[in-house]
Write a protein that holds these residues in place. Structure first.
Motif, short mmCIF file in Angstrom:
data_model
loop_
_atom_site.label_atom_id
_atom_site.label_comp_id
_atom_site.label_asym_id
_atom_site.label_seq_id
_atom_site.Cartn_x
_atom_site.Cartn_y
_atom_site.Cartn_z
N MET A 170 0.78 -1.28 0.11
CA MET A 170 0.11 0.05 -0.25
C MET A 170 0.78 1.34 -0.01
SD MET A 170 -2.84 -1.44 0.03
CE MET A 170 -4.18 -0.28 0.22
N ARG A 171 0.27 2.55 0.12
CA ARG A 171 1.03 3.69 0.14
C ARG A 171 0.50 4.52 1.53
NH1 ARG A 171 -0.02 3.26 -5.38
NH2 ARG A 171 -2.06 4.48 -5.26
N SER A 172 1.49 5.35 1.99
CA SER A 172 1.04 6.04 3.03
C SER A 172 0.25 7.22 2.92
CB SER A 172 2.58 6.88 3.62
OG SER A 172 3.33 5.75 4.18
N LYS A 173 -0.61 7.55 3.81
CA LYS A 173 -1.53 8.78 3.65
C LYS A 173 -2.59 8.50 2.49
CE LYS A 173 1.04 12.01 6.55
NZ LYS A 173 1.91 10.67 7.29
N MET A 174 -3.23 7.51 2.46
CA MET A 174 -4.19 7.28 1.42
C MET A 174 -5.64 7.77 1.69
SD MET A 174 -2.95 3.62 -0.13
CE MET A 174 -3.67 3.84 -1.81
N SER A 175 -6.56 8.04 0.93
CA SER A 175 -7.86 8.40 1.17
C SER A 175 -8.61 7.13 1.56
CB SER A 175 -8.54 9.17 0.12
OG SER A 175 -8.87 8.36 -0.98
N GLY A 176 -9.59 7.01 2.22
CA GLY A 176 -10.15 5.63 2.37
C GLY A 176 -10.59 5.16 1.16
N GLN A 177 -11.31 5.84 0.21
CA GLN A 177 -11.71 5.10 -1.22
C GLN A 177 -10.36 4.52 -2.11
OE1 GLN A 177 -14.72 4.71 -1.80
NE2 GLN A 177 -13.70 3.63 -3.39
N ALA A 178 -9.31 5.59 -1.82
CA ALA A 178 -8.16 5.07 -2.72
C ALA A 178 -7.37 3.72 -1.99
CB ALA A 178 -7.12 6.35 -2.43
N ALA A 179 -7.64 3.58 -0.73
CA ALA A 179 -7.08 2.39 -0.07
C ALA A 179 -7.82 1.29 -0.51
CB ALA A 179 -7.05 2.48 1.48
#
Length: 400
Positions: free
Chosen positions: A123-132
């Protein structure tokens, strides 16, 4: 006759003394105030506790969210049995999302979220909930997964095009890498760990330790990693990867019946593994019981050798079953054209079906078999004459 009420009534003088005793009155009044204050204190405590609990609940359910697709890379693990809330909590703790609720709220309208499998995700850091949610469901997110199939070997094998087909150890090493993770275990490091690490510490079952310890170092884990899906943590060390994989495989071997299933075979559990690997390497699943019977029938005749091409090509790292005369004359512990009995170790990963066939071969007098159809189906013969006839039929069909 005595009045019942008179039993509890004060004497006239006593009644007057109580009514006119000011100290007694003050004491009773103080007790009322103490009782009232104590009750108020209890109410305040209870009310404060409820308020504190409500504040905690509000904080747990608080909604915070980042904007955008995030940056960098973070590896998270989804454990077996994790709910959407559990996954959201893991993502929040790793700062992939700002809060658990940001992930669960974004997941509410996506039924695919319930299909997430255990394993590791990039994953990536500081993603929006929808992006995650979108990313964890994408093919790019799943990392560290290795699919080991029946017939695979520890070592790389020569490919028909002149290249190499990665073996189990190389596949495990490759699984420690991700596109954005620079810390990887090399194939060389994985091979070294397989050859030198303490077998017991790697999770090799007690009943297999003695035989595996006698094997050539590069062969000692052969057959001890069963087919299946294995999740490898990116960046993990070679020894830790092997320990995890071998331990999980040992549990599969136990679930499949080893070592107990060997009790009525006339073989040790390790020998049953060898027979299962030969069966796996020589035939299709539908032919396993008869292939295993041929092996048993040949082992039962002291003057007869196994003569299996798969054992000739095993130390040569060749995937084909075809051999030439020079290879068949090459001395070595795996040459079943020159040596009697079983080879010293399994020669591949074997399936539960192959293991079952090794335990209970089909009934029959077959001593020969050949792949006689283009799809790999074998023909089984009781004598050399029948076998030669099947070979001619196989060549006519273009089976080899």
């Amino acid at each position: 006759m005595t009045d019942d009420l008179g039993l509890f009534a004060d004497e006239p003088g006593e009644h007057r003394r109580r009514r006119h005793d000011p100290d007694r009155f003050r004491r009773r009044k103080r007790r009322r105030w103490v009782t009232a204050l104590a009750g108020l204190f209890v109410l305040l405590l209870v009310g404060g506790g409820v308020g504190y609990g409500a504040m905690q609940i509000m904080q747990i359910g608080s909604y915070e969210d980042y904007d955008g697709e995030g940056t960098g890379s973070v590896v998270i693990e989804v454990a077996s049995g994790d709910t959407v809330g559990d996954i959201g909590k893991t993502l929040s703790e790793k700062d992939v999302v700002a809060s658990t609720k940001a992930f669960t709220a974004a997941s509410a309208e996506n039924k695919q979220i319930n299909s997430i499998q255990p394993g590791y995700y990039l994953m990536r850091s500081k993603m929006s909930g929808q992006a995650a949610v979108n990313h964890i469901l994408s093919e790019d997110a799943k990392v560290g997964r290795v699919d080991i199939r029946g017939g695979m070997r520890l070592e790389d094998q020569a490919a028909p095009n002149g290249g190499n087909t990665p073996g189990i150890l190389t596949r495990l090493a490759e699984a420690t890498c991700t596109n954005k993770n620079e810390k990887c275990t090399t194939s060389e490091e994985m091979h070294k760990a397989a050859e030198t690490a303490d077998l017991a510490s790697l999770g090799v079952p007690d009943w297999a330790l003695a035989d595996a310890s006698k094997a050539e170092p590069r062969r000692r884990l052969e057959g001890l990693i069963m087919p299946g899906i294995y999740d490898v943590k990116p960046g993990e060390s070679a020894e830790n990867v092997l320990r995890d994989v071998v331990t999980k495989s040992a549990a599969q071997l136990e679930a499949a019946g080893l070592p107990k299933l060997a009790d009525n075979t006339g073989h040790s559990p390790y020998e049953v593994m060898i027979i299962a690997s030969l069966t796996q390497s020589e035939g299709l699943a539908k032919d396993f019981p008869r292939v295993a019977r041929v092996i048993e029938n040949r082992l039962g005749q002291p003057a007869m050798k196994l003569g299996l091409d798969s054992t000739i090509n095993y130390p040569l790292d060749k995937p084909t079953l075809l051999t030439n005369s020079s290879d068949r004359q090459r001395p070595g512990p795996y040459n079943t054209y020159l040596n009697y009995g079983l080879p010293p170790t399994p020669i591949s990963a074997f399936s539960k079906e192959a293991l079952q066939a090794a335990e209970q071969p089909a009934e029959g007098e077959w001593r020969y078999f050949v792949k006689c159809y283009p799809d790999g189906t074998s023909c089984f013969a009781e004598n050399q004459e029948q076998h030669d006839a099947y070979i001619k039929e196989a060549q006519a069909r273009g089976a080899f």
